[in-house]
Design an enzyme around this catalytic site. Structure first.
Site, PDB file in Angstrom:
ATOM      1  N   HIS A  93      -3.882 -14.155   7.845  1.00 37.42           N
ATOM      2  CA  HIS A  93      -3.446 -13.238   6.624  1.00 37.42           C
ATOM      3  C   HIS A  93      -4.449 -14.009   5.674  1.00 37.42           C
ATOM      4  CE1 HIS A  93      -1.864 -11.064   3.227  1.00 37.42           C
ATOM      5  NE2 HIS A  93      -1.617 -12.327   2.711  1.00 37.42           N
ATOM      6  N   ASP A 152      10.125  -4.825   1.335  1.00 31.92           N
ATOM      7  CA  ASP A 152       8.922  -5.311   0.708  1.00 31.92           C
ATOM      8  C   ASP A 152       8.270  -4.299  -0.122  1.00 31.92           C
ATOM      9  OD1 ASP A 152       7.135  -7.519   0.070  1.00 31.92           O
ATOM     10  OD2 ASP A 152       5.602  -6.136   1.030  1.00 31.92           O
ATOM     11  N   ARG A 159       7.606  -5.732  -8.639  1.00 31.44           N
ATOM     12  CA  ARG A 159       7.456  -6.868  -9.323  1.00 31.44           C
ATOM     13  C   ARG A 159       5.911  -6.455  -9.893  1.00 31.44           C
ATOM     14  NH1 ARG A 159       5.881  -9.719  -4.148  1.00 31.44           N
ATOM     15  NH2 ARG A 159       4.862 -11.317  -5.462  1.00 31.44           N
ATOM     16  N   SER A 174       7.042 -11.778   0.833  1.00 32.30           N
ATOM     17  CA  SER A 174       6.284 -10.574   0.847  1.00 32.30           C
ATOM     18  C   SER A 174       5.231 -10.893   2.033  1.00 32.30           C
ATOM     19  CB  SER A 174       5.610 -10.314  -0.328  1.00 32.30           C
ATOM     20  OG  SER A 174       4.861  -9.200  -0.317  1.00 32.30           O
ATOM     21  N   LYS A 178       6.168  -9.426   6.448  1.00 33.05           N
ATOM     22  CA  LYS A 178       5.410  -8.588   7.068  1.00 33.05           C
ATOM     23  C   LYS A 178       4.715  -9.103   8.283  1.00 33.05           C
ATOM     24  CE  LYS A 178       3.546  -7.582   2.952  1.00 33.05           C
ATOM     25  NZ  LYS A 178       2.704  -7.057   1.767  1.00 33.05           N
TER      26      LYS A 178
END
Length: 414
Positions: A93, A152, A159, A174, A178
């Site tokens: 990520h 999320d 947010r 968050s 995932k």
């Protein structure tokens, strides 16, 4: 009409949780489980979750609360299971940046090392690009996959409009909910630092990286983070089809040196985390094997790897005003210009132009002459050129001496 507090028969009241966190208290595991489940089911109002998110922004979550919050987010939807595969799994990520097309050559490279990569990717928003947008510029390619972590999806949107995006615990939960829901056994994080990144300072990036690594390890997932520079765009392109083209150059054994360096560095971390570090990613990238994997991956999702990529109908060239050495090139400004040209979106439901974006003809350290092309802007809508040029005003500087360059990889967190 939704009431201001949760129903009287509920085990908790949202207002009590808000007050507790506002005053510096801790939320229990049961309170967190109830809160996320009820919010996902639309039983808790957005204004109540907004208030709690603001309380978390100021008061934070401790390690236990964050671990439980992440688990509750995962439990709001499906969790994939790849334990039946014959090869180990590892995911990656990136926290997002400008020109960050690393996932495109990285996934087939790691797969060529004998590792499965259950890559969960998203779309771009604002000045940062999204991997799905890039891949969807390939004719025929379409994303596939279940909707993971519905909690999320709701909280992320909330947010974004309530000034609570900056909360490190909420960012970490968050991202990690995932990634963990995607069922990987190992995870490598690329946490960007600099003007084109969400985290502008090394200190804040390190805090986020340490938080996410701790969450992953608490879930039994081997997790490592690299801190990488995003003060200058990665590579020479920012835009969807433009970045795909550059990624293909890397898979063919060429491409910009910084893209190659980061691709290989992350690949080495991923194969090591998966226990397959008997493979040398640099050698496999040079061999062309990763290109074969790329082609098969594109075909498997309906794409044509031989089709011409979309190109914008109009272009505009920005030239150097003087002779000299390019001292700096602000990543945020380049990302903003690409967004204004149509490569990005202001809201998730907006469409993007697949051929729009920015091509850089020089990076910091390059000597240029007056009148030499510096940046080329691409779009289907020429009226966008003026606003893209505005974004780039003051984004680059010239001098006589070579600039002091910051290394691409700034740190490693385990």
């Amino acid at each position: 009409m939704m009431t201001a507090t949760s129903p009287s028969h509920a085990p908790f009241h949202a207002v009590d949780l808000i007050r507790s966190k506002r005053d510096g208290g801790e939320l229990s595991d049961a309170q967190i489980d109830w809160l996320i489940a009820e919010y996902t089911a639309d039983e808790i109002a957005d204004e109540q979750m907004s208030a709690l998110a603001m309380a978390i922004l100021f008061r934070g979550l401790n390690a236990r609360e964050l671990d439980r919050w992440t688990k509750a987010m995962i439990n709001s939807g499906e969790r994939l299971d790849f334990s039946g595969l014959s090869r180990p799994t590892v995911d990656k990520h990136s926290t997002g940046g400008v020109g960050d097309k690393i996932t495109l050559p990285l996934v087939p490279l790691v797969a060529a090392c004998g590792v499965a990569v259950p890559q969960l990717s998203g779309r771009g928003l604002g000045h940062t690009g999204g991997t799905l947008d890039k891949l969807e510029s390939i004719p025929g390619w379409r994303a596939a996959g279940p909707g993971l972590v519905p909690a999320d999806k709701k909280l992320y949107a909330l947010r974004d409009v309530t000034g609570t995006v900056e909360s490190i615990p909420l960012i970490a939960s968050s991202i990690m909910s995932k990634k963990l829901a995607a069922g990987t056994a190992a995870l490598v994080l690329d946490v960007k630092v600099g003007s084109g990144a969400f985290m502008k300072t090394l200190e804040s990036a390190r805090e986020l990286a340490q938080t996410m690594v701790a969450v992953g390890r608490a879930e039994g997932v081997t997790t490592v983070a690299l801190l990488t520079d995003m003060s200058v765009p990665l590579g020479l392109t920012a835009g969807n089809a433009l970045e795909v083209e550059e990624a293909i150059e890397v898979l063919a054994g060429g491409g910009p040196s910084d893209v190659v360096e980061l691709t290989v560095a992350l690949a080495r971390e991923m194969v090591a985390a998966a226990g397959r570090d008997d493979h040398d990613p640099a050698a496999l990238l040079a061999s062309g094997v990763a290109m074969d994997v790329w082609r098969s991956m594109i075909i498997a999702q309906g794409g044509d790897p031989d089709a011409a990529l979309p190109t914008a109908h109009e272009s505009d060239v920005i030239t150097a005003e003087r002779d000299g050495v390019l001292q700096s090139l602000d990543a945020l400004a380049v990302g903003e210009a690409a967004w204004r040209l149509g490569a990005g979106r202001a809201r998730k439901e907006h469409a993007v132009q697949p051929g729009a974006g920015v091509v850089l003809h020089a990076k910091p350290g390059t000597r240029v002459r007056a009148g030499q092309p510096l940046i080329t802007l691409h779009t289907d809508a020429p009226e966008r050129f003026s606003r893209a040029r505005e974004a780039l005003q003051g984004a680059y500087m010239f001098g006589e001496a070579a600039p002091q360059m910051r290394p691409l990889i700034l740190g490693r967190i385990v």
